[in-house]
Design a protein around this motif. Structure first.
Motif: not given
Length: 220
Positions: A83-88
């Motif tokens: 979630k943090n890596r892909e900015d979901i």
């Protein structure tokens, strides 16, 4: 190997985001049967590694929110990293302990829909689990269940640990729940849409209602 153990097996964890999983529960087929376009809050109960997250985000209201409930801390850590890596956006994963009658935490908005994919068969009494989930929703909300057909399949629970569609319906009806719809998703998975029936009593296990009542007593 019992059904708790299969869930932690590396082979099953690899399956959770695989093409085989997509064949088993094709999102485009599933969401044809269950409309979510006006849903503001949906809980992905037992979200695993987030297989359904993006599909649910695309299917609900454009300002709606997906809440991912997971009891496996390792899975949750991976999903949070993703979630943090892909900015979901519009997605909050959270830890939830496994209980016989699961009740969602009070800090999340009361959802209109709970989505439970390949998870209810891990409970000793899926009817009791459905009872708790329906109590965690808005009145009239819907519980969408995908679960295993009682066939042999290379991964997942043993055939004797799978809950047939007929038994799942029977268990729901035992808890005064109404089966609105049943569908065959694939050769190995069925789907149900479940709501509270006319004889269902919300208040008995509704912790939110009990807390509200206690607060009113304190104020008075």
């Amino acid at each position: 190997m019992n059904d708790i153990e299969y869930y932690y097996d590396p082979e099953y964890q690899n399956f959770l985001l695989s093409s085989k999983r997509r064949e088993l529960t094709p999102p485009e087929i599933v969401l044809k049967h269950f409309s979510l376009k006006d849903v503001q809050n949906i809980v992905d109960f037992g979200m695993g590694l987030g297989f359904w997250t993006e599909t649910l985000l695309k299917s609900i209201h454009k300002e709606g929110w997906v809440w991912g409930a997971e009891c496996n801390q390792d899975f949750l850590d991976e999903v949070l990293h993703w979630k943090n890596r892909e900015d979901i956006q519009r997605f909050t994963p959270f830890y939830m302990e496994k209980a016989d009658r699961p009740l969602l935490p009070e800090w999340i908005p009361v959802p209109e829909v709970i989505f439970a994919s390949l998870v209810l068969s891990t409970f000793a009494d899926p009817g009791q689990a459905m009872d708790g989930l329906v109590r965690s929703m808005k009145k009239g909300g819907k519980l969408i269940v995908l679960d295993w057909v009682k066939n042999e399949y290379p991964v997942g629970p043993r055939i004797n640990d799978k809950i047939s569609l007929d038994k799942m319906k029977f268990l729901a009806e035992q808890y005064k729940l109404e089966i609105v719809k049943t569908v065959r998703i694939s050769e190995n998975v069925y789907g149900l849409e479940i709501q509270s029936g006319p004889e269902f009593e919300y208040g008995y296990y509704d912790l939110r209602e009990e807390e509200t009542y206690s607060e009113e007593l304190i104020r008075s």
